[in-house]
Design an enzyme around this catalytic site. Structure first.
Site, PDB file in Angstrom:
ATOM      1  N   GLY A  36      49.990  14.194 -63.576  1.00 57.76           N
ATOM      2  CA  GLY A  36      50.171  13.210 -64.634  1.00 57.76           C
ATOM      3  C   GLY A  36      50.428  11.803 -64.142  1.00 57.76           C
ATOM      4  O   GLY A  36      49.780  11.312 -63.204  1.00 57.76           O
TER       5      GLY A  36
ATOM      6  N   LEU B 160      69.331  16.940 -83.275  1.00 61.75           N
ATOM      7  CA  LEU B 160      70.696  16.953 -82.754  1.00 61.75           C
ATOM      8  C   LEU B 160      71.531  18.056 -83.387  1.00 61.75           C
ATOM      9  O   LEU B 160      72.378  18.674 -82.717  1.00 61.75           O
ATOM     10  CB  LEU B 160      71.362  15.594 -82.976  1.00 61.75           C
ATOM     11  CG  LEU B 160      72.775  15.443 -82.404  1.00 61.75           C
ATOM     12  CD1 LEU B 160      72.785  15.712 -80.910  1.00 61.75           C
ATOM     13  CD2 LEU B 160      73.332  14.060 -82.704  1.00 61.75           C
TER      14      LEU B 160
ATOM     15  N   TYR C 185      66.619  12.871 -74.805  1.00 60.66           N
ATOM     16  CA  TYR C 185      65.634  12.104 -74.038  1.00 60.66           C
ATOM     17  C   TYR C 185      65.848  10.598 -74.237  1.00 60.66           C
ATOM     18  O   TYR C 185      65.839   9.819 -73.278  1.00 60.66           O
ATOM     19  CB  TYR C 185      64.235  12.509 -74.478  1.00 60.66           C
ATOM     20  CG  TYR C 185      63.112  11.879 -73.691  1.00 60.66           C
ATOM     21  CD1 TYR C 185      62.834  12.297 -72.392  1.00 60.66           C
ATOM     22  CD2 TYR C 185      62.312  10.878 -74.249  1.00 60.66           C
ATOM     23  CE1 TYR C 185      61.786  11.738 -71.668  1.00 60.66           C
ATOM     24  CE2 TYR C 185      61.266  10.312 -73.535  1.00 60.66           C
ATOM     25  CZ  TYR C 185      61.008  10.746 -72.253  1.00 60.66           C
ATOM     26  OH  TYR C 185      59.972  10.179 -71.542  1.00 60.66           O
TER      27      TYR C 185
ATOM     28  N   THR D 142      48.234  12.193 -71.628  1.00 63.82           N
ATOM     29  CA  THR D 142      48.592  13.100 -70.538  1.00 63.82           C
ATOM     30  C   THR D 142      48.372  14.543 -70.983  1.00 63.82           C
ATOM     31  O   THR D 142      47.991  14.806 -72.131  1.00 63.82           O
ATOM     32  CB  THR D 142      50.074  12.924 -70.144  1.00 63.82           C
ATOM     33  OG1 THR D 142      50.895  13.284 -71.272  1.00 63.82           O
ATOM     34  CG2 THR D 142      50.376  11.488 -69.737  1.00 63.82           C
TER      35      THR D 142
END
Length: 452
Positions: free
Chosen positions: A218, A297, A358, A393
């Protein structure tokens, strides 16, 4: 990497007519860098009456470009550079803005518009700061108006920085060139006179040694390939499970491979030991390795949260401490100094549903880069981040078709970027010519509609 069949169709004669008639997005084939090609292929118009505009014109002439102050109506131009460095009040913007506007429709496919001005934050006078911030706003807005793969970006200079500083030339050349194909609506800051210009613009990293983590596939593999193309010797790093692909990357770039879990306590020391043993030096470190463990979350567990934080930011902090403590990564005074480039994300700027872990880790990268800049400055080095948007990707190829298509069109260029677009920005920030830029996060997102 999935094919963007819509962009391919739009760029046929039938597709162009049909999609234009229906008012659909018109993504263009972007001009990307090819070694040996000219920075731009046609006239460059310099707009503005400041002394800096004269210096910029002289610099471009030294590169053998066709530099103009005026062009004939309907004549195509490759780039426009609008110099706002002398503005002291918002009323001062008018002459240069209208001059830019008169030539804007003549900017050709994959053309470039660059505004040049001084840092707003250092202006104490409210009128001066207002004028400079005004340039920021108009630059981002012009970027939304560009068509056919053209981009608009800003080059911001420190208060007393001489326009002749090497890093000004380096930043200008990057923004003009095909290396910045997927960079639009962004502001590139040059704060110091640090930096040196390469003898060969196609081999700016000649003789340097670069580490790239997450290099097996990638974006990481593309970064290794571009750094190698630019002259660097590569140490490709990835986890043992990716050993076969890692070896393939290292072979393609004639480099060495290091199987390593970057979350290991001694990861930094092992990188240094490998560089010392195999290359005798270390100049560039690219923190590309990262993982996602997406979950809302309310459904997040400790394993998903902790693993993302550990890989994406804690490992970088630990490795940087080891690197900066070792003389191998510290150049003698007078040289270009060490370079660190980290991969952030637009999710760390604007957030993203289901990616609290993230986004936190990538926002942490942005904060780390800004805070570490002073430590690198003391070593004549730099640290910066690149924040990709939607890049084509293997991961994005697995997205549902409709979701992927929407994500591709949510930027001013109406398409996804390629791994090489991220790699080109990393290579620029790792180069000696970018020595005046540190602590910056540069978005490579085609001016994604989320975030600043």
């Amino acid at each position: 990497m999935s094919r963007d069949t819509y962009t391919e169709f739009v760029n046929t004669s039938v597709g162009k007519r049909l999609t234009k008639a229906l008012g659909l997005p018109q993504p263009a084939r972007l001009r990307r860098h090819r070694p040996g090609e000219a920075v731009v292929r046609g006239p460059v118009v310099v707009v503005g009456t400041s002394s800096a505009s004269d210096e910029i014109a002289a610099l471009l002439l030294g590169w053998g470009l066709d530099v103009r102050r005026h062009v004939e109506p309907r004549e195509r131009v490759s780039a426009v550079i609008a110099c706002f460095d002398a503005v002291t009040t918002p009323a001062d913007l008018s002459e240069t803005v209208l001059g830019l506007g008169r030539v804007l429709k003549q900017v050709g496919p994959s053309g470039r518009v660059i505004t040049l001005y001084r840092r707003p934050e250092t202006a104490v006078d409210p009128a001066v700061r207002a004028a400079r911030k005004g340039v920021e706003g108009l630059t981002r807005s012009v970027a939304h108006e560009m068509r056919a793969g053209a981009t608009a970006n800003g080059l911001i200079l420190a208060e007393d920085l001489d326009v002749a500083a090497p890093s000004v030339a380096g930043g200008l050349r990057f923004l003009l060139s095909g290396r910045s194909a997927f960079v639009s609506g962004q502001l590139l800051t040059v704060d110091s006179v640090n930096g040196t210009l390469p003898q060969d613009w196609d081999r700016p990293l000649q003789g340097q040694v670069a580490v790239v983590t997450g290099a097996a596939r990638g974006i990481g593999a593309s970064i290794a390939e571009v750094l190698h193309r630019d002259g660097a010797r590569i140490i490709a790093v990835d986890v043992p499970a990716a050993g076969e692909q890692l070896a393939a990357t290292a072979n393609r770039v004639a480099g060495t491979a290091l199987q390593l879990d970057i979350t290991a306590e001694d990861a930094g020391e092992r990188i240094l030991s490998h560089a010392r043993q195999h290359h005798g030096r270390l100049d560039i470190v690219v923190h590309n390795a990262g993982i996602t463990r997406d979950k809302l979350l309310g459904n997040m567990d400790a394993g998903r949260w902790d693993s993302v934080i550990a890989v994406n930011i804690e490992a970088q902090l630990r490795m940087n401490r080891a690197l900066l403590a070792d003389e191998l990564f510290n150049r003698p005074e007078g040289s270009s100094g060490p370079r660190i480039v980290s991969l952030a994300s637009t999710s760390g700027i604007a957030g993203n549903r289901g990616q609290t872990n993230y986004a936190a880790s990538k926002a942490g990268v942005i904060g780390m880069v800004a805070a570490t800049s002073a430590q690198l400055e003391a070593r004549h080095g730099t640290i910066n981040a690149v924040a990709p948007g939607f890049i084509e990707t293997e991961m994005t190829a697995r997205m549902p078709f409709a979701t992927r298509e929407v994500a591709r069109r949510l930027n001013s260029l109406n398409q996804g970027g390629r791994p090489v677009d991220v790699a080109e920005s990393v290579a620029y920030l790792a180069s000696p010519a970018a020595g005046g830029t540190s602590g910056l996060t540069l978005r490579v997102c085609g001016q994604n509609l989320i975030g600043a």
